[in-house]
Design a protein around this motif. Structure first.
Motif, mmCIF file in Angstrom:
data_model
loop_
_atom_site.group_PDB
_atom_site.id
_atom_site.type_symbol
_atom_site.label_atom_id
_atom_site.label_comp_id
_atom_site.label_asym_id
_atom_site.label_seq_id
_atom_site.Cartn_x
_atom_site.Cartn_y
_atom_site.Cartn_z
ATOM 1 N N ALA A 53 0.833 -1.202 0.000
ATOM 2 C CA ALA A 53 0.000 0.000 0.000
ATOM 3 C C ALA A 53 0.869 1.255 0.000
ATOM 4 C CB ALA A 53 -0.914 -0.005 1.215
ATOM 5 N N THR A 54 0.309 2.343 -0.516
ATOM 6 C CA THR A 54 1.004 3.632 -0.505
ATOM 7 C C THR A 54 1.238 4.069 0.934
ATOM 8 O OG1 THR A 54 -0.086 4.251 -2.562
ATOM 9 C CG2 THR A 54 0.890 6.035 -1.248
ATOM 10 N N PRO A 55 2.455 4.495 1.291
ATOM 11 C CA PRO A 55 2.732 4.911 2.672
ATOM 12 C C PRO A 55 1.805 6.051 3.104
ATOM 13 C CG PRO A 55 4.776 4.677 1.415
ATOM 14 C CD PRO A 55 3.653 4.561 0.434
ATOM 15 N N SER A 56 1.229 5.918 4.282
ATOM 16 C CA SER A 56 0.308 6.928 4.783
ATOM 17 C C SER A 56 1.058 8.176 5.218
ATOM 18 C CB SER A 56 -0.473 6.363 5.974
ATOM 19 O OG SER A 56 -1.202 7.372 6.639
ATOM 20 N N ASN A 57 0.463 9.347 4.962
ATOM 21 C CA ASN A 57 1.055 10.588 5.446
ATOM 22 C C ASN A 57 0.540 10.944 6.845
ATOM 23 O OD1 ASN A 57 -1.590 11.264 4.692
ATOM 24 N ND2 ASN A 57 -1.021 13.367 4.176
ATOM 25 N N PRO A 100 -13.929 12.951 7.109
ATOM 26 C CA PRO A 100 -12.896 12.437 6.207
ATOM 27 C C PRO A 100 -11.544 12.250 6.898
ATOM 28 C CG PRO A 100 -14.170 14.115 5.091
ATOM 29 C CD PRO A 100 -14.593 14.148 6.534
ATOM 30 N N PHE A 101 -11.205 13.139 7.835
ATOM 31 C CA PHE A 101 -9.959 13.016 8.592
ATOM 32 C C PHE A 101 -9.945 11.721 9.397
ATOM 33 C CE2 PHE A 101 -7.593 13.745 12.558
ATOM 34 C CZ PHE A 101 -6.375 14.194 12.083
ATOM 35 N N ILE A 102 -11.023 11.470 10.121
ATOM 36 C CA ILE A 102 -11.109 10.256 10.939
ATOM 37 C C ILE A 102 -11.069 9.012 10.060
ATOM 38 C CG2 ILE A 102 -12.631 8.919 12.449
ATOM 39 C CD1 ILE A 102 -13.605 11.604 13.576
ATOM 40 N N LYS A 103 -11.853 9.026 8.976
ATOM 41 C CA LYS A 103 -11.904 7.838 8.123
ATOM 42 C C LYS A 103 -10.551 7.558 7.477
ATOM 43 C CE LYS A 103 -14.536 5.384 4.657
ATOM 44 N NZ LYS A 103 -13.359 4.891 3.919
ATOM 45 N N ALA A 104 -9.844 8.611 7.068
ATOM 46 C CA ALA A 104 -8.522 8.406 6.458
ATOM 47 C C ALA A 104 -7.574 7.727 7.438
ATOM 48 C CB ALA A 104 -7.955 9.748 6.000
ATOM 49 N N ILE A 105 -7.626 8.125 8.700
ATOM 50 C CA ILE A 105 -6.751 7.514 9.703
ATOM 51 C C ILE A 105 -7.164 6.079 9.983
ATOM 52 C CG2 ILE A 105 -6.091 7.581 12.141
ATOM 53 C CD1 ILE A 105 -6.040 10.614 11.945
ATOM 54 N N LEU A 106 -8.462 5.826 10.156
ATOM 55 C CA LEU A 106 -8.914 4.462 10.424
ATOM 56 C C LEU A 106 -8.616 3.537 9.250
ATOM 57 C CD1 LEU A 106 -12.333 5.169 12.196
ATOM 58 C CD2 LEU A 106 -10.209 4.348 13.259
ATOM 59 N N ASP A 107 -8.856 4.009 8.018
ATOM 60 C CA ASP A 107 -8.555 3.190 6.840
ATOM 61 C C ASP A 107 -7.063 2.862 6.776
ATOM 62 O OD1 ASP A 107 -11.179 3.223 6.064
ATOM 63 O OD2 ASP A 107 -10.924 4.704 4.470
ATOM 64 N N ALA A 108 -6.221 3.862 7.027
ATOM 65 C CA ALA A 108 -4.774 3.631 6.993
ATOM 66 C C ALA A 108 -4.355 2.654 8.087
ATOM 67 C CB ALA A 108 -4.029 4.957 7.155
ATOM 68 N N VAL A 131 -5.176 -0.962 7.029
ATOM 69 C CA VAL A 131 -4.163 -1.437 6.083
ATOM 70 C C VAL A 131 -2.864 -1.761 6.816
ATOM 71 C CG1 VAL A 131 -2.716 -0.773 4.119
ATOM 72 C CG2 VAL A 131 -5.148 -0.216 4.114
ATOM 73 N N PHE A 132 -2.500 -0.907 7.768
ATOM 74 C CA PHE A 132 -1.270 -1.131 8.532
ATOM 75 C C PHE A 132 -1.330 -2.469 9.265
ATOM 76 C CE2 PHE A 132 1.365 -0.933 12.278
ATOM 77 C CZ PHE A 132 2.494 -0.242 11.877
ATOM 78 N N ILE A 133 -2.446 -2.730 9.946
ATOM 79 C CA ILE A 133 -2.568 -3.944 10.753
ATOM 80 C C ILE A 133 -2.678 -5.184 9.881
ATOM 81 C CG2 ILE A 133 -4.043 -5.149 12.398
ATOM 82 C CD1 ILE A 133 -4.749 -2.376 13.539
ATOM 83 N N ASP A 134 -3.503 -5.102 8.832
ATOM 84 C CA ASP A 134 -3.783 -6.290 8.020
ATOM 85 C C ASP A 134 -2.714 -6.589 6.984
ATOM 86 O OD1 ASP A 134 -6.118 -6.536 9.430
ATOM 87 O OD2 ASP A 134 -7.422 -5.751 7.854
ATOM 88 N N ASP A 135 -1.967 -5.565 6.533
ATOM 89 C CA ASP A 135 -1.028 -5.751 5.433
ATOM 90 C C ASP A 135 0.402 -5.405 5.820
ATOM 91 O OD1 ASP A 135 0.120 -6.031 2.901
ATOM 92 O OD2 ASP A 135 -0.390 -3.994 2.308
ATOM 93 N N THR A 136 0.610 -4.161 6.264
ATOM 94 C CA THR A 136 1.972 -3.682 6.501
ATOM 95 C C THR A 136 2.673 -4.434 7.623
ATOM 96 O OG1 THR A 136 1.256 -1.480 5.777
ATOM 97 C CG2 THR A 136 3.356 -1.628 6.958
ATOM 98 N N PHE A 147 -12.145 -4.322 16.897
ATOM 99 C CA PHE A 147 -12.094 -2.896 17.183
ATOM 100 C C PHE A 147 -10.686 -2.411 16.885
ATOM 101 C CE2 PHE A 147 -10.903 -4.844 21.250
ATOM 102 C CZ PHE A 147 -9.775 -4.126 21.614
ATOM 103 N N ILE A 148 -10.538 -1.096 16.816
ATOM 104 C CA ILE A 148 -9.231 -0.519 16.497
ATOM 105 C C ILE A 148 -9.008 0.716 17.354
ATOM 106 C CG2 ILE A 148 -10.130 0.925 14.601
ATOM 107 C CD1 ILE A 148 -7.503 0.250 13.111
ATOM 108 N N VAL A 149 -7.766 0.896 17.780
ATOM 109 C CA VAL A 149 -7.345 2.081 18.530
ATOM 110 C C VAL A 149 -6.115 2.638 17.831
ATOM 111 C CG1 VAL A 149 -6.465 2.975 20.715
ATOM 112 C CG2 VAL A 149 -8.211 1.186 20.728
ATOM 113 N N VAL A 150 -6.136 3.911 17.500
ATOM 114 C CA VAL A 150 -5.008 4.559 16.828
ATOM 115 C C VAL A 150 -4.527 5.717 17.685
ATOM 116 C CG1 VAL A 150 -4.158 5.572 14.686
ATOM 117 C CG2 VAL A 150 -6.136 4.043 14.627
#
Length: 262
Positions: free
Chosen positions: A2-6, A63-71, A74-79, A218-221
């Motif tokens: 995945a593209t690295p998250s900013n 959109p800010f919250i969703k971008a972080i949760l989506d990233a 991806v981090f947990i499941d893939d990266t 659940f997820i905690v960031v």
């Protein structure tokens, strides 16, 4: 890959890069700050600028919250499974299972490839690109309400609900928790957005974002934020030196942060 998250970076978020909040308006307008326009261009904000609505300068909340949760998903499941390397394992009383420790070093060259300004939620790129050292803990537990383990509801209560307060229950080094700012996010508001179908029970404070992602997920960031200029802070702006309720809480802390994902 995945593209690295900013957003999921060790570079602290600036106040002007957070969604609108009443307590941030005065700090951003008086102190100055750097925000990003919707097209990704840099906006320099300072006290000499015309007084424009703060909400126009900040990323929209959902959109800010969703971008972080989506990233984070991806981090947990893939990266994490594909790029982190085992380091060691240790016991974690009173759990019966052992905890696996993993690590990953991200070079400055790789960090420099992050698209800071062109992402859905743009950020100002750091002045100096540095390498990042990441660490992770992974453990598997029987889904039972029994000694040495816990069922999902117990994990949810201990790790997601009031996360910061509960962290002190199982981390002896934590001697205080202090909520600086919190955003109110009614579930009804999130449900209006069809893109939020995967997330419920969303909470956001500086800056811990939590959400349930299913009956058994659940997820905690946790992300670092530069908060030393706002009055609502306590340890970051030195207010604790005179207002701390004990000698320990009046000590000058060594500033740092943790970025952990569950």
């Amino acid at each position: 890959m995945a593209t690295p998250s900013n957003l999921l970076r060790l570079v602290p978020l600036q106040l002007a890069e957070l969604p609108s909040h009443p307590a941030l308006k005065l700090s951003v307008h008086q102190k100055g700050g750097r925000g990003m326009s919707p097209a990704g261009g840099t906006q320099l904000q300072n006290a000499s600028e015309p007084d424009t609505p703060e909400a126009d300068r900040c990323p929209p909340m959902l959109p800010f919250i969703k971008a972080i949760l989506d990233a984070a998903v991806v981090f947990i499941d893939d990266t994490l499974p594909t790029t982190f390397e085992p380091h060691s394992n240790k016991s974690s009383t009173p759990a019966k299972t052992r905890v696996e420790l993993l690590q990953r070093n991200i070079s400055a060259k790789e960090v420099s490839k992050v698209d800071w300004q062109g992402s859905k939620i743009p950020r100002h790129p750091p002045d100096n690109v540095a390498s990042e050292a990441w660490f992770a803990r992974r453990s598997r537990h029987a889904n039972q309400q029994a000694k040495g383990t816990a069922n999902f509801s117990e994990f949810d209560y201990g790790l997601r609900i009031d996360h910061c307060q509960h962290e002190g229950d199982y981390t002896p080094e934590v001697y205080d928790t202090f909520k600086v700012l919190e955003w109110k996010i009614p579930d009804a508001l999130a449900k209006v957005e069809s893109d939020f179908a995967d997330y419920q029970n969303i909470t956001m404070s500086i800056l811990v974002i939590t959400a349930t992602t299913g009956d058994q997920d659940f997820i905690v960031v946790q992300l670092p934020v530069e908060i030393g200029t706002i009055q609502e802070a306590f340890y970051s702006n030195g207010r604790n030196l005179t207002e701390g309720s004990s000698a320990l809480k009046r000590k000058r802390p060594i500033m740092g942060f943790a970025s952990r994902l569950y």
